[in-house]
Scaffold this active site. Structure first.
Site, PDB file in Angstrom:
ATOM      1  N   SER A   1      19.359  56.549  24.374  1.00  0.00           N
ATOM      2  CA  SER A   1      19.841  55.167  24.483  1.00  0.00           C
ATOM      3  C   SER A   1      19.608  54.609  25.873  1.00  0.00           C
ATOM      4  CB  SER A   1      21.342  55.153  24.184  1.00  0.00           C
ATOM      5  OG  SER A   1      21.923  53.976  24.681  1.00  0.00           O
TER       6      SER A   1
ATOM      7  N   GLU B   1      21.722  53.064  27.349  1.00  0.00           N
ATOM      8  CA  GLU B   1      22.980  53.276  28.074  1.00  0.00           C
ATOM      9  C   GLU B   1      22.849  54.425  29.075  1.00  0.00           C
ATOM     10  OE1 GLU B   1      26.342  51.880  28.022  1.00  0.00           O
ATOM     11  OE2 GLU B   1      25.070  50.237  27.365  1.00  0.00           O
TER      12      GLU B   1
ATOM     13  N   TYR C   1      30.073  57.652  26.492  1.00  0.00           N
ATOM     14  CA  TYR C   1      28.971  57.585  25.530  1.00  0.00           C
ATOM     15  C   TYR C   1      27.632  57.818  26.237  1.00  0.00           C
ATOM     16  CZ  TYR C   1      25.364  55.548  22.584  1.00  0.00           C
ATOM     17  OH  TYR C   1      24.207  55.347  21.886  1.00  0.00           O
TER      18      TYR C   1
HETATM   19  O1  G4F Z   1      27.182  45.267  21.345  1.00  0.00           O
HETATM   20  P1  G4F Z   1      27.748  46.190  22.344  1.00  0.00           P
HETATM   21  O2  G4F Z   1      29.034  46.813  22.017  1.00  0.00           O
HETATM   22  O3  G4F Z   1      26.597  47.247  22.641  1.00  0.00           O
HETATM   23  P2  G4F Z   1      26.321  48.232  23.872  1.00  0.00           P
HETATM   24  O4  G4F Z   1      27.553  48.609  24.580  1.00  0.00           O
HETATM   25  O5  G4F Z   1      25.238  47.613  24.692  1.00  0.00           O
HETATM   26  O6  G4F Z   1      25.754  49.521  23.134  1.00  0.00           O
HETATM   27  C1  G4F Z   1      24.871  49.437  22.039  1.00  0.00           C
HETATM   28  O7  G4F Z   1      23.534  49.549  22.468  1.00  0.00           O
HETATM   29  C2  G4F Z   1      23.193  50.805  23.087  1.00  0.00           C
HETATM   30  C3  G4F Z   1      21.723  50.762  23.469  1.00  0.00           C
HETATM   31  O8  G4F Z   1      21.633  50.232  24.736  1.00  0.00           O
HETATM   32  C4  G4F Z   1      23.479  51.934  22.111  1.00  0.00           C
HETATM   33  F1  G4F Z   1      23.166  53.107  22.669  1.00  0.00           F
HETATM   34  C5  G4F Z   1      24.934  51.918  21.705  1.00  0.00           C
HETATM   35  O9  G4F Z   1      25.191  52.930  20.747  1.00  0.00           O
HETATM   36  C6  G4F Z   1      25.225  50.559  21.074  1.00  0.00           C
HETATM   37  O10 G4F Z   1      24.453  50.445  19.900  1.00  0.00           O
HETATM   38  O11 G4F Z   1      27.933  45.421  23.746  1.00  0.00           O
HETATM   39  C7  G4F Z   1      26.898  44.683  24.352  1.00  0.00           C
HETATM   40  C8  G4F Z   1      27.437  43.918  25.542  1.00  0.00           C
HETATM   41  C9  G4F Z   1      28.273  44.770  26.488  1.00  0.00           C
HETATM   42  O12 G4F Z   1      27.923  44.474  27.814  1.00  0.00           O
HETATM   43  C10 G4F Z   1      29.707  44.311  26.240  1.00  0.00           C
HETATM   44  O13 G4F Z   1      30.565  44.418  27.354  1.00  0.00           O
HETATM   45  O14 G4F Z   1      28.307  42.895  25.057  1.00  0.00           O
HETATM   46  C11 G4F Z   1      29.456  42.851  25.873  1.00  0.00           C
HETATM   47  N1  G4F Z   1      30.562  42.259  25.138  1.00  0.00           N
HETATM   48  C12 G4F Z   1      31.198  41.116  25.498  1.00  0.00           C
HETATM   49  N2  G4F Z   1      32.207  40.867  24.640  1.00  0.00           N
HETATM   50  C13 G4F Z   1      31.155  42.760  24.033  1.00  0.00           C
HETATM   51  C14 G4F Z   1      32.188  41.873  23.717  1.00  0.00           C
HETATM   52  N3  G4F Z   1      30.855  43.839  23.280  1.00  0.00           N
HETATM   53  C15 G4F Z   1      31.628  44.065  22.179  1.00  0.00           C
HETATM   54  N4  G4F Z   1      31.334  45.120  21.403  1.00  0.00           N
HETATM   55  N5  G4F Z   1      32.665  43.229  21.839  1.00  0.00           N
HETATM   56  C16 G4F Z   1      32.983  42.129  22.572  1.00  0.00           C
HETATM   57  O15 G4F Z   1      33.935  41.405  22.262  1.00  0.00           O
END
Ligand code: G4F
Length: 332
Positions: free
Chosen positions: A128, A130, A152
């Site tokens: 990933s 990440e 993670y």
């Molecule tokens: O959609 P996210 O939760 O994905 P994240 O953390 O980037 O991870 C995903 O992608 C990775 C690949 O780079 C994978 F390895 C991992 O398993 C997963 O599929 O969050 C994306 C961004 C973050 O910066 C988070 O802080 O969105 C921001 N965000 C802002 N508000 C939020 C929110 N994320 C989530 N989930 N929920 C919110 O309300």
């Protein structure tokens, strides 16, 4: 002879798209699933319901080496795609221990069972972006040092190292795909893109009036999962085992995603999005953008979807699903 593939995480977004892709290529597809899922197929198999008569599912747990060993001892697999993981970054801050246990041991068990029983089976590990975390250079590529910012991310670095170690120590064909964020209509609702597009649909139909989010300035390189599973397969068809970054090379903020997604439904995100500290993370990955030139050059891979197409497809799919759900409940 049909090639046989084993997929862990077959019920997830990537597992379901990869299954469709491999079936189209003529593979015999097997999936490893938890026993509880087999007992509750209507709820647990929503993404692979249409594929159930075309695949073979085996009960096993990533936390149990004997259960994995048993499945691997039953069939001779040509390829194994290890996609299963606790993959929600925010959850890994809440329970780092189970994220580490599942993600690190699960990968180790898969590799150890294959080494013992089928060392010729080619192995794909779902790495990933990440792993890059607090990025040391932009864009990130295969040689960029890792600096994970969450349990993670740490678990994925360990899985990456395990995979490389089995390749080097036991001469097995083991590769890691370093995949940047990849989305689509089958994305889980906890991830920000689907959280946004499903909220857009509810708001548009008058079923909700706000969307609470965390960091709107975080930047991600968002591609379509359907494009990314093709890269996974290509990695296992090469002459030598190698790790590859898979990314679009474009980065967008969560705010931009909101603007486009609400706009697709004729709405202004400013009127509905509220910041809620509960969704901020103890340590954030601020900026991700990948350089996938090695994958494009060596695998001949390139994405078919661009960012606006991805957002449009997700919004339209959620609007259609929400309309269907609303009309079904009003007919009851
Ligand atoms: O959609 P996210 O939760 O994905 P994240 O953390 O980037 O991870 C995903 O992608 C990775 C690949 O780079 C994978 F390895 C991992 O398993 C997963 O599929 O969050 C994306 C961004 C973050 O910066 C988070 O802080 O969105 C921001 N965000 C802002 N508000 C939020 C929110 N994320 C989530 N989930 N929920 C919110 O309300």
């Amino acid at each position: 002879m049909k090639k046989k593939a084993l997929i862990t995480g077959i019920t997830g977004q990537d597992g379901s798209y990869l299954t469709e892709h491999l079936l189209e290529l003529g593979y015999e597809v097997h999936g490893l699933v938890r026993r509880v899922a087999l007992e509750d197929p209507h709820r647990r198999f929503t993404r692979i319901g249409h594929l159930l008569d075309k695949v073979t599912l085996h009960p096993a747990s990533l936390e149990s080496y004997p259960s994995i060993f048993h499945v691997v001892s039953q069939h001779e697999f040509n390829e194994c795609y290890h996609l299963a993981a606790q993959s929600f970054v925010a959850e890994s801050f809440r329970d780092g221990f189970s994220t580490m246990n599942t993600n690190i041991n699960g990968t180790h068990y898969m590799l150890a069972a294959l080494r013992e029983l089928q060392p010729k089976c080619r192995f794909y590990f779902a790495g990933s972006s990440e792993m890059f975390g607090k990025v040391r250079e932009t864009p990130q590529k295969e040689t960029t040092p890792f600096h994970p910012r969450s349990p993670y991310g740490i678990s994925k670095v360990a899985g990456f190292d395990l995979t490389r170690n089995y390749r080097e120590a036991y001469d097995m064909f083991c590769v890691s795909g370093i995949l940047f964020n990849h989305e689509g209509p089958r994305r889980g609702f906890e991830f920000v893109t689907r959280k946004i597009t499903s909220a857009v649909a509810r708001i548009k139909l008058g079923l909700a009036n706000e969307l609470r989010l965390g960091n709107l300035e975080a930047k991600r390189d968002w591609g379509h999962a359907q494009d990314y599973v093709r890269a996974m397969h290509l990695m296992l068809q090469q002459e030598t085992a190698n790790d590859y970054v898979v990314a679009t090379g474009e980065t967008h903020t969560v705010r931009e995603f909101c603007e486009l997604a609400f706009g697709e439904a004729g709405l202004d995100y400013n009127q509905f999005v509220r910041i809620d500290d509960r969704y901020l993370r103890p340590a954030e990955v601020d900026l991700l953008v990948g350089d996938s030139s090695k994958a494009r050059r060596e695998l001949g891979w390139q994405p078919k979807y661009n960012f606006p197409q991805l957002v449009r497809e997700m919004v339209q799919s959620d609007l259609a699903a929400q309309r269907q759900q609303s009309s079904a409940s009003s007919n009851r």
